[in-house]
Each structure stands twice: as structure tokens, then as C-alpha cells.
Scaffold this motif. Structure first.
Motif, short mmCIF file in Angstrom:
data_model
loop_
_atom_site.label_atom_id
_atom_site.label_comp_id
_atom_site.label_asym_id
_atom_site.label_seq_id
_atom_site.Cartn_x
_atom_site.Cartn_y
_atom_site.Cartn_z
N LEU A 1 -3.40 21.29 12.21
CA LEU A 1 -3.39 20.86 10.81
C LEU A 1 -2.93 19.41 10.69
O LEU A 1 -3.56 18.61 9.98
CB LEU A 1 -2.51 21.76 9.96
N ILE A 2 -1.88 19.04 11.40
CA ILE A 2 -1.39 17.66 11.34
C ILE A 2 -2.46 16.69 11.84
O ILE A 2 -2.69 15.63 11.24
CB ILE A 2 -0.07 17.51 12.12
N GLU A 3 -3.16 17.06 12.92
CA GLU A 3 -4.25 16.20 13.42
C GLU A 3 -5.34 16.04 12.37
O GLU A 3 -5.86 14.94 12.16
CB GLU A 3 -4.86 16.81 14.69
N ARG A 4 -5.70 17.13 11.68
CA ARG A 4 -6.75 17.07 10.65
C ARG A 4 -6.29 16.21 9.47
O ARG A 4 -7.09 15.47 8.90
CB ARG A 4 -7.12 18.46 10.15
N ILE A 5 -5.02 16.29 9.13
CA ILE A 5 -4.49 15.46 8.04
C ILE A 5 -4.60 13.98 8.40
O ILE A 5 -5.05 13.16 7.60
CB ILE A 5 -3.04 15.86 7.69
N HIS A 6 -4.24 13.63 9.63
CA HIS A 6 -4.35 12.24 10.07
C HIS A 6 -5.81 11.78 10.07
O HIS A 6 -6.11 10.63 9.69
CB HIS A 6 -3.68 12.03 11.42
N LEU B 1 6.90 21.93 4.46
CA LEU B 1 7.95 21.57 5.42
C LEU B 1 7.35 20.92 6.67
O LEU B 1 7.86 19.92 7.16
CB LEU B 1 8.78 22.79 5.80
N LEU B 2 6.25 21.48 7.17
CA LEU B 2 5.58 20.90 8.33
C LEU B 2 5.20 19.44 8.07
O LEU B 2 5.43 18.57 8.92
CB LEU B 2 4.32 21.73 8.67
N CYS B 3 4.66 19.18 6.92
CA CYS B 3 4.27 17.81 6.58
C CYS B 3 5.49 16.90 6.48
O CYS B 3 5.47 15.77 6.98
CB CYS B 3 3.48 17.80 5.27
N THR C 1 0.84 -1.18 0.00
CA THR C 1 0.00 0.00 0.00
C THR C 1 0.88 1.24 0.00
O THR C 1 1.77 1.37 0.83
CB THR C 1 -0.91 0.02 1.25
N LEU C 2 0.62 2.12 -0.94
CA LEU C 2 1.38 3.36 -0.98
C LEU C 2 0.87 4.32 0.09
O LEU C 2 -0.32 4.38 0.36
CB LEU C 2 1.25 4.02 -2.36
N GLN C 3 1.81 5.04 0.67
CA GLN C 3 1.44 6.04 1.67
C GLN C 3 0.61 7.13 0.99
O GLN C 3 0.95 7.58 -0.10
CB GLN C 3 2.70 6.65 2.28
N PRO C 4 -0.48 7.57 1.63
CA PRO C 4 -1.25 8.66 1.04
C PRO C 4 -0.43 9.95 1.02
O PRO C 4 0.52 10.12 1.78
CB PRO C 4 -2.47 8.79 1.95
N THR C 5 -0.81 10.83 0.13
CA THR C 5 -0.09 12.08 -0.08
C THR C 5 -0.91 13.26 0.39
O THR C 5 -2.13 13.29 0.21
CB THR C 5 0.23 12.26 -1.59
N VAL C 6 -0.25 14.24 0.98
CA VAL C 6 -0.86 15.53 1.29
C VAL C 6 -0.62 16.42 0.07
O VAL C 6 0.53 16.69 -0.28
CB VAL C 6 -0.25 16.18 2.55
N LEU D 1 5.25 12.87 6.45
CA LEU D 1 4.17 12.71 5.48
C LEU D 1 4.70 12.90 4.06
O LEU D 1 5.58 13.74 3.82
CB LEU D 1 3.05 13.71 5.75
N GLN D 2 4.15 12.16 3.13
CA GLN D 2 4.44 12.38 1.72
C GLN D 2 3.65 13.61 1.29
O GLN D 2 2.45 13.70 1.56
CB GLN D 2 4.02 11.15 0.91
N VAL D 3 4.30 14.54 0.60
CA VAL D 3 3.64 15.81 0.30
C VAL D 3 4.05 16.32 -1.08
O VAL D 3 5.17 16.12 -1.52
CB VAL D 3 3.95 16.85 1.41
N GLU D 4 3.08 16.97 -1.74
CA GLU D 4 3.31 17.65 -3.00
C GLU D 4 2.62 19.01 -2.91
O GLU D 4 1.54 19.12 -2.33
CB GLU D 4 2.73 16.87 -4.17
N SER D 5 3.23 20.03 -3.52
CA SER D 5 2.69 21.39 -3.43
C SER D 5 2.43 21.96 -4.82
O SER D 5 3.18 21.70 -5.77
CB SER D 5 3.68 22.29 -2.71
N TYR D 6 1.38 22.78 -4.88
CA TYR D 6 0.97 23.41 -6.13
C TYR D 6 0.60 24.87 -5.88
O TYR D 6 -0.03 25.19 -4.88
CB TYR D 6 -0.24 22.68 -6.72
#
Length: 124
Positions: free
Chosen positions: A112-117, A22-24, A2-7, A29-34
Motif C-alpha cells: 500500500l505504501i508503495e502504491r501511495i508513493h 496509522l500506517l501512513c 509546495t504543500l505535501q500531498p495528502t492520503v 505521510l499527511q493523512v485524513e480519514s473519512y
């Protein structure tokens, strides 16, 4: 496997985008920004799992428009809105359309981290 979900972070403010990215990363956490909703749409593959940390107010396509665009295409990404300029009406519209939360900038990083989880737990 299973791939880790991305933020997926979508915010036109580079400083905010970089700080949330950076926080993620610091939290593993795996993260991508736009920088825009369109940049996200151009890159996103609907089968990818994750959540969207989305600015409410952006030029061209705002967060509510992106939320509606995803819903119309039946793309179910949990959305956490972040905003510095929200009206109560916009926040209510976002939540009514299915957003997990609307956080006012500046927000507490741990919130924010709690909401992401929480968002990750809701992924099917």
C-alpha cells in the motif's frame, strides 16, 4: 512552497480506517480519514493534492460510485481501492475507470505504501 500531498482514506470499517491512517502517519505521510464517501465529499476541496485510498464496498455510496462522482466533476485524484469483498468484475470496472490498483484485504502494508508513493508521483 509546495504543500505535501495528502492520503485521503475513505472506509466505513473503523478498524481498517484507523490502521491505514496509522500506517501512513508512521511513514511520514499527511493523512485524513473519512467514514463514508459523503463525509469525504463534504470536506474535500478539489484543489487539494493527494490520493484516495478507497474501500470498494460501503453502504450508501460505494467506492465505484465515488470514483464516478469525482470523474464527472473532473476531479483527478489517483485512487487505490482496498476491499475485502470484491468481485473480479468490480475490480476490472475500477481499473478501467482509472484506478491505480485494487488491493485485497488483508494486504501487505508495504505494498500500500508503495502504491501511495506511485500515486503521488502521478499527481500533476
Amino acid at each position: 512552497m509546495t504543500l505535501q500531498p495528502t492520503v485521503f482514506i475513505v472506509d466505513d470499517d473503523k478498524a481498517v480506517r484507523d490502521a491505514v491512517h496509522l500506517l501512513c502517519e508512521v511513514h511520514g505521510l499527511q493523512v485524513e480519514s473519512y467514514a463514508s464517501a459523503q463525509a469525504f465529499l463534504d470536506d474535500y476541496i478539489p484543489t487539494r493534492r493527494g490520493c484516495l485510498v478507497l474501500d470498494l464496498c460501503m453502504p450508501e455510496m460505494d467506492g465505484l460510485e465515488l470514483q464516478a462522482h469525482l470523474a464527472a466533476r473532473q476531479i483527478e485524484l489517483p485512487i487505490i481501492f482496498i476491499t475485502a469483498h470484491s468481485s473480479n468484475g468490480e475490480a476490472k470496472r475500477a481499473l478501467k475507470a482509472g484506478a491505480l490498483d485494487v488491493l485485497e484485504k488483508p494486504f501487505q502494508p508495504h505494498v500500500l505504501i508503495e502504491r501511495i508513493h506511485t500515486a503521488f508521483k502521478s499527481i500533476k
